[in-house]
Write an enzyme that holds these catalytic residues in place. Structure first.
Site, PDB file in Angstrom:
ATOM      1  N   GLY A 138      32.812  23.012  20.432  1.00 21.01           N
ATOM      2  CA  GLY A 138      31.285  22.618  21.193  1.00 21.01           C
ATOM      3  C   GLY A 138      31.199  23.200  22.514  1.00 21.01           C
ATOM      4  O   GLY A 138      32.453  23.711  23.492  1.00 21.01           O
ATOM      5  N   GLY A 162      28.551  22.345  25.316  1.00 22.49           N
ATOM      6  CA  GLY A 162      27.525  21.547  26.345  1.00 22.49           C
ATOM      7  C   GLY A 162      26.789  21.764  27.526  1.00 22.49           C
ATOM      8  O   GLY A 162      26.859  22.910  28.146  1.00 22.49           O
ATOM      9  N   ALA A 163      26.215  21.114  28.340  1.00 23.90           N
ATOM     10  CA  ALA A 163      25.341  21.660  28.504  1.00 23.90           C
ATOM     11  C   ALA A 163      25.626  21.973  30.140  1.00 23.90           C
ATOM     12  O   ALA A 163      25.112  22.994  30.745  1.00 23.90           O
ATOM     13  CB  ALA A 163      24.452  20.282  28.770  1.00 23.90           C
ATOM     14  N   THR A 164      26.701  21.882  30.253  1.00 24.74           N
ATOM     15  CA  THR A 164      27.470  22.582  31.530  1.00 24.74           C
ATOM     16  C   THR A 164      29.115  23.436  31.900  1.00 24.74           C
ATOM     17  O   THR A 164      29.236  23.591  32.090  1.00 24.74           O
ATOM     18  CB  THR A 164      27.668  21.510  32.711  1.00 24.74           C
ATOM     19  OG1 THR A 164      28.534  20.201  32.135  1.00 24.74           O
ATOM     20  CG2 THR A 164      26.617  21.028  33.571  1.00 24.74           C
ATOM     21  N   GLY A 165      29.568  22.911  29.780  1.00 23.85           N
ATOM     22  CA  GLY A 165      30.993  23.494  29.546  1.00 23.85           C
ATOM     23  C   GLY A 165      31.045  23.617  28.149  1.00 23.85           C
ATOM     24  O   GLY A 165      30.152  23.213  27.172  1.00 23.85           O
ATOM     25  N   VAL A 196      33.487  23.179  25.118  1.00 25.92           N
ATOM     26  CA  VAL A 196      34.210  21.547  25.122  1.00 25.92           C
ATOM     27  C   VAL A 196      35.278  22.559  24.260  1.00 25.92           C
ATOM     28  O   VAL A 196      35.267  23.022  23.152  1.00 25.92           O
ATOM     29  CB  VAL A 196      33.769  20.099  25.097  1.00 25.92           C
ATOM     30  CG1 VAL A 196      34.598  19.436  23.882  1.00 25.92           C
ATOM     31  CG2 VAL A 196      32.746  20.055  25.437  1.00 25.92           C
ATOM     32  N   ASP A 226      19.374  13.095  29.925  1.00 23.87           N
ATOM     33  CA  ASP A 226      19.530  14.180  29.209  1.00 23.87           C
ATOM     34  C   ASP A 226      19.571  14.192  27.530  1.00 23.87           C
ATOM     35  O   ASP A 226      20.136  14.071  26.974  1.00 23.87           O
ATOM     36  CB  ASP A 226      20.522  15.668  29.337  1.00 23.87           C
ATOM     37  CG  ASP A 226      20.554  17.034  28.894  1.00 23.87           C
ATOM     38  OD1 ASP A 226      19.142  17.359  27.744  1.00 23.87           O
ATOM     39  OD2 ASP A 226      21.321  17.321  28.365  1.00 23.87           O
TER      40      ASP A 226
END
Length: 264
Positions: A16, A18-21, A23, A133
């Site tokens: 997946g 995420g908002a900043t990187g 996974v 968030d």
């Protein structure tokens, strides 16, 4: 040949973003267990130090929260101009994916999910942390757990910040006015998430642009059609004025009432 991070974590596959990187699913060779690694590339030049500071803050902030409704952080590694936040791995669907596959959820199920998510959120708030968030894509459903994930935009409550973070359809209207970083803003996002879960649509017509924030600031939410006993909860959480918005205590009591109403 598979990649080994920090001489310990074997990367298996991306699972997946995420908002900043990104996974990854990985395997901890030392403890012999599956883990999740959040990969965050550091930018070149002087910006790297600031990005690193923010990532370390994210990891520390999440690690200080110990609750079954919050993803557990195990470690922080650094290698090849990347930082890696090591977390528990969950075989789970996000609430977003669940809604895409199944459509709007029944009122009693949304109330149940809401109670468990609220427990995690109250734990974070009690620790002085606001998520900033909350949205269906950051809520993981696995077994009997409802887990709040991705603290990439989290901050300590009332920390000085004018940055606007999050997804427009789930951002509280006061954030547009530079008054984010509060538990009241988290509660608005929580309400917008429950609205999406039971209605299958966002509270406002516009979804992915600045216009969504303007609409949230000026217009009332769309009248719920499927919410039933949840409607007062949704509308109470989506009040424009943070001071008039339902508190976590009031929300918990109302969700418990929905449970009794559904069981009757």
């Amino acid at each position: 040949m598979s990649t080994i991070v920090d001489d310990r974590y074997q990367l298996l596959a991306p699972v997946g973003k995420g908002a900043t990187g990104v996974v990854w699913r990985a395997y901890d060779l030392l403890l012999e267990r599956d883990v999740a690694l959040k990969e965050i590339a550091l930018p070149p030049g002087p910006e790297a130090a600031e990005r690193r500071r923010k990532v370390v803050r994210e990891a520390r902030m999440a690690a200080r929260l110990s609750h079954r409704g919050i993803v557990t952080v195990h470690n922080l590694a650094e290698e090849s101009e990347r930082l890696w936040i090591v977390m528990e791995f969950l075989e789970a669907l996000t609430l977003h994916d669940t809604l895409v596959q199944a459509g709007p959820l029944p009122v009693d199920l949304v109330a149940k999910l809401g109670r468990r998510l609220l427990e995690a959120l109250r734990h974070a708030h009690a620790g002085g942390v606001v998520h900033r968030d909350i949205k269906p894509a950051n809520i993981m459903l696995t077994g009997d757990r409802v887990v709040l994930a991705d603290f990439g935009f989290a901050a300590f409550e009332n920390a000085a910040t004018t940055s606007m973070r999050g997804t427009p359809a789930f951002i509280a209207p006061e954030v547009l006015q530079g008054r984010g970083g509060t538990r009241e803003a988290d509660m608005w996002s929580f309400g917008a998430t429950l609205y999406m879960a039971v209605e299958g649509r966002t509270p406002f017509r516009t979804v992915d642009s600045m216009a969504a924030l303007v609409e949230a600031l000026r217009e009332p939410p769309r009248t719920p059609r499927r919410a039933g006993a949840l409607e007062p909860v949704l509308l109470g959480l989506l009040r424009k004025d943070p001071a008039a918005r339902l508190s976590s205590e009031q929300t918990h009591a109302m969700l418990m009432n929905v449970r009794r109403h559904s069981a009757a």
